[in-house]
Design a protein around this motif. Structure first.
Motif, PDB file in Angstrom:
ATOM      1  N   TYR A   1      -3.213  71.369  33.808  1.00  9.97           N
ATOM      2  CA  TYR A   1      -2.116  72.321  33.697  1.00  9.97           C
ATOM      3  C   TYR A   1      -2.506  73.671  33.096  1.00  9.97           C
ATOM      4  CZ  TYR A   1       1.459  69.034  35.189  1.00  9.97           C
ATOM      5  OH  TYR A   1       2.224  68.185  35.940  1.00  9.97           O
ATOM      6  N   TRP A   2      -3.641  73.731  32.396  1.00  4.75           N
ATOM      7  CA  TRP A   2      -3.969  74.972  31.701  1.00  4.75           C
ATOM      8  C   TRP A   2      -5.297  75.592  32.116  1.00  4.75           C
ATOM      9  CZ3 TRP A   2      -0.853  77.867  28.692  1.00  4.75           C
ATOM     10  CH2 TRP A   2       0.317  77.267  28.212  1.00  4.75           C
TER      11      TRP A   2
ATOM     12  N   PRO B   1       0.941  73.269  41.586  1.00  4.04           N
ATOM     13  CA  PRO B   1       1.499  74.626  41.541  1.00  4.04           C
ATOM     14  C   PRO B   1       1.880  75.154  40.163  1.00  4.04           C
ATOM     15  CG  PRO B   1       2.325  73.495  43.465  1.00  4.04           C
ATOM     16  CD  PRO B   1       1.540  72.487  42.687  1.00  4.04           C
ATOM     17  N   PRO B   2       2.478  74.334  39.253  1.00  3.30           N
ATOM     18  CA  PRO B   2       2.824  74.912  37.943  1.00  3.30           C
ATOM     19  C   PRO B   2       1.637  75.513  37.211  1.00  3.30           C
ATOM     20  CG  PRO B   2       3.966  72.823  38.238  1.00  3.30           C
ATOM     21  CD  PRO B   2       3.005  72.964  39.392  1.00  3.30           C
ATOM     22  N   SER B   3       0.456  74.886  37.316  1.00  2.00           N
ATOM     23  CA  SER B   3      -0.711  75.440  36.631  1.00  2.00           C
ATOM     24  C   SER B   3      -1.196  76.717  37.303  1.00  2.00           C
ATOM     25  CB  SER B   3      -1.840  74.410  36.578  1.00  2.00           C
ATOM     26  OG  SER B   3      -2.372  74.172  37.870  1.00  2.00           O
ATOM     27  N   ILE B   4      -1.039  76.804  38.619  1.00  2.00           N
ATOM     28  CA  ILE B   4      -1.494  77.984  39.351  1.00  2.00           C
ATOM     29  C   ILE B   4      -0.608  79.189  39.062  1.00  2.00           C
ATOM     30  CG2 ILE B   4      -1.895  78.963  41.656  1.00  2.00           C
ATOM     31  CD1 ILE B   4      -3.932  76.852  40.820  1.00  2.00           C
TER      32      ILE B   4
ATOM     33  N   LEU C   1       7.906  73.222  29.714  1.00  2.00           N
ATOM     34  CA  LEU C   1       8.109  72.897  31.129  1.00  2.00           C
ATOM     35  C   LEU C   1       7.218  71.731  31.533  1.00  2.00           C
ATOM     36  CD1 LEU C   1       9.881  74.209  33.360  1.00  2.00           C
ATOM     37  CD2 LEU C   1       7.824  75.374  34.145  1.00  2.00           C
ATOM     38  N   ASP C   2       5.976  71.756  31.081  1.00  3.97           N
ATOM     39  CA  ASP C   2       5.071  70.639  31.343  1.00  3.97           C
ATOM     40  C   ASP C   2       5.583  69.362  30.675  1.00  3.97           C
ATOM     41  OD1 ASP C   2       3.423  72.419  32.674  1.00  3.97           O
ATOM     42  OD2 ASP C   2       2.138  72.772  30.928  1.00  3.97           O
TER      43      ASP C   2
ATOM     44  N   PRO D   1      -0.520  69.109  27.308  1.00  5.85           N
ATOM     45  CA  PRO D   1      -0.105  70.459  27.701  1.00  5.85           C
ATOM     46  C   PRO D   1       0.907  71.087  26.748  1.00  5.85           C
ATOM     47  CG  PRO D   1      -0.181  69.008  29.599  1.00  5.85           C
ATOM     48  CD  PRO D   1      -0.362  68.138  28.399  1.00  5.85           C
ATOM     49  N   LEU D   2       1.797  70.247  26.175  1.00  4.89           N
ATOM     50  CA  LEU D   2       2.765  70.789  25.216  1.00  4.89           C
ATOM     51  C   LEU D   2       2.056  71.316  23.973  1.00  4.89           C
ATOM     52  CD1 LEU D   2       5.726  71.173  24.258  1.00  4.89           C
ATOM     53  CD2 LEU D   2       5.550  68.902  23.215  1.00  4.89           C
TER      54      LEU D   2
END
Length: 472
Positions: free
Chosen positions: A291-292, A36-39, A74-75, A427-428
């Motif tokens: 994530y991206w 969900p965080p990536s979406i 956040l990631d 991701p960071l």
């Protein structure tokens, strides 16, 4: 010594299938709850991230010109706590009931995933809240991988692990696909639902794991080797078993060490450090896509048209479909040639031109985008899948520690935990490098892949020499 009555092979096969299905479902649910965080990135963050103008709304504190940075942080919060928790989880998993430990981790993961989504209805905009939820979520999610790999390693011998675990490890890609579909399909009703529903899914599967999973064949009375020991050492082993006739396969209590292997001792096992650092860079690349990628698709036109949030999220599953086939292929090839490192290096090497072509030509048409995204997932996830499953199981049950069945989760946690540090960094870095453009991001991914190859070069050379000696 009392011997156990042999159990019919059909019954053994039934339980093996049951274990594969339960652990597959369990880890697919873990990955579905991480998707969900990536979406929702493109919904939480500014609509025009590359320009940094912050136009187009978003959800404070992730809107505005610093939105991509905060999304990257956040990631980092999740993945850094996940990587640290992985080392602890592996240490604990070798010492407790795997079934209960895994089920508890799943129930807690469901709660933390849903908690993130509740911020939508409670109108929470404090960055500290989101960071705290992600950190706790990372810790409880780290319980999953050491447990499921240890359970599967208990039930399948070394010679079949590559293909079996290659097929089984498609759970990560299937979970990503499931999470993408669920999160994208309910996004229009509010981004909170994209977290709550996957949270419920993993909690329900956790209950099934608690009720039905059998972590070790010995729990059902199977006198069957969970892990092979080289038969060439059999005669020497007999001399150390006080005249007992049954040879020490790790599944046998007669040769099992009383204590689990130590953390530093596991690091010194042959092959653990090189594969761990290889996975550091390999997982950095894989998790950057995890994530991206939907965010990238949303903000890069395909055939001159920008896709919607929902369409970008669903299209991103092509990468995971490629990952399914890549993991299965890597496992099959490594079994056939008997060389894990050579297989991993081959896939990593081929991923470099594939990433370049996806960035350069993926925007020409939808067919180009889908085809190159599939190949990217195939080559990126192939070695990642192989190392985290078959390689980890092999290293955790190698001859150096024969007789110790309580090392598998620790070794698995070290390898995947080190890889997860890279997963946190990727991701960071993307959140910050993105301000220089996507070409810089892809350059970072290609450099990381090159470093991953370097760490396996010596092992691959040794495998080549070994294969040439066998032919002679």
């Amino acid at each position: 010594m009392e011997t156990l009555t042999p159990t019919p092979r059909r019954s053994l096969l039934f339980h093996q299938i049951s274990v594969l299905l339960l652990t597959f479902s369990a880890y697919a649910a873990f990955h579905a709850s991480r998707k969900p965080p990536s979406i929702v990135k493109s919904v939480l963050g500014p609509e025009s991230p590359s320009s940094g103008d912050g136009d187009g709304g978003g959800w404070p504190p992730f809107s505005g010109p610093h939105g991509p940075h905060r999304l990257g942080e956040l990631d980092l919060a999740f993945l850094s706590s996940y990587s640290l928790g992985m080392y602890l989880a592996g240490h604990v998993a070798d010492r407790v009931d795997l079934r209960r430990f895994l089920a508890v981790g799943m129930l807690l993961s469901g709660a933390t995933t849903a908690a993130f989504g509740l911020a939508f209805w409670f109108n929470i905009h404090r960055l500290a809240f989101f960071l705290a939820v992600q950190m706790v979520s990372g810790i409880v999610q780290s319980i999953g991988w050491p447990c499921v790999v240890a359970v599967v390693g208990n039930w399948f011998e070394k010679s079949k692990r590559g293909l079996v675990m290659g097929v089984w490890n498609s759970n990560t890609s299937v979970g990503n696909i499931l999470g993408s579909v669920i999160a994208s399909s309910v996004l229009e009703y509010g981004w909170g639902w994209s977290f709550v529903l996957p949270g419920l899914v993993i909690a329900v599967v956790g209950i099934l794991v608690w009720a039905f999973l059998v972590a070790n064949p010995r729990d059902l009375g199977f006198d069957w080797p969970a892990v092979e020991i080289e038969m060439a050492d059999t005669e020497n082993e007999e001399d150390h078993l006080n005249g007992e006739e049954e040879i020490g396969l790790i599944g046998s209590a007669k040769v099992e060490s009383a204590e689990a292997i130590g953390f530093l001792e596991a690091w010194r096992l042959p092959g653990v450090a090189p594969y761990s650092f290889c996975l550091f860079f390999s997982k950095l690349v894989a998790y950057t896509f995890l994530y991206w990628l939907p965010f990238y698709i949303r903000h890069n036109a395909v055939a001159g048209q920008l896709l919607s949030h929902k369409a970008a999220g669903i299209l991103s599953i092509v990468f995971d479909i490629g990952g399914v086939f890549g993991g299965i292929s890597a496992g099959f090839i490594s079994d056939r040639i008997g060389a894990r490192a050579i297989t991993s290096v081959l896939f990593l090497f081929l991923s470099i031109p594939t990433l370049f072509f996806y960035r350069t030509y993926g925007s020409l048409s939808m067919n180009h985008n889908i085809g190159l995204m599939f190949l990217s997932g195939y080559f990126v996830n192939g070695p990642y899948s192989l190392i985290t499953t078959a390689v980890a199981a092999d290293l955790g049950t190698q001859d150096t520690i024969k007789g110790n069945s309580r090392a598998l989760a620790t070794v698995t946690a070290i390898i995947d935990g080190t890889g997860s540090v890279g997963a946190a960094l990727g991701p960071l870095l993307t959140g910050y490098i993105l301000t220089r453009g996507w070409n810089s991001v892809f350059f970072m991914l290609i450099v990381s892949t090159s470093f991953a190859i370097m760490f396996l070069i010596n092992i691959a050379k040794s495998e080549v020499v070994s294969k040439m000696s066998e032919r002679k």
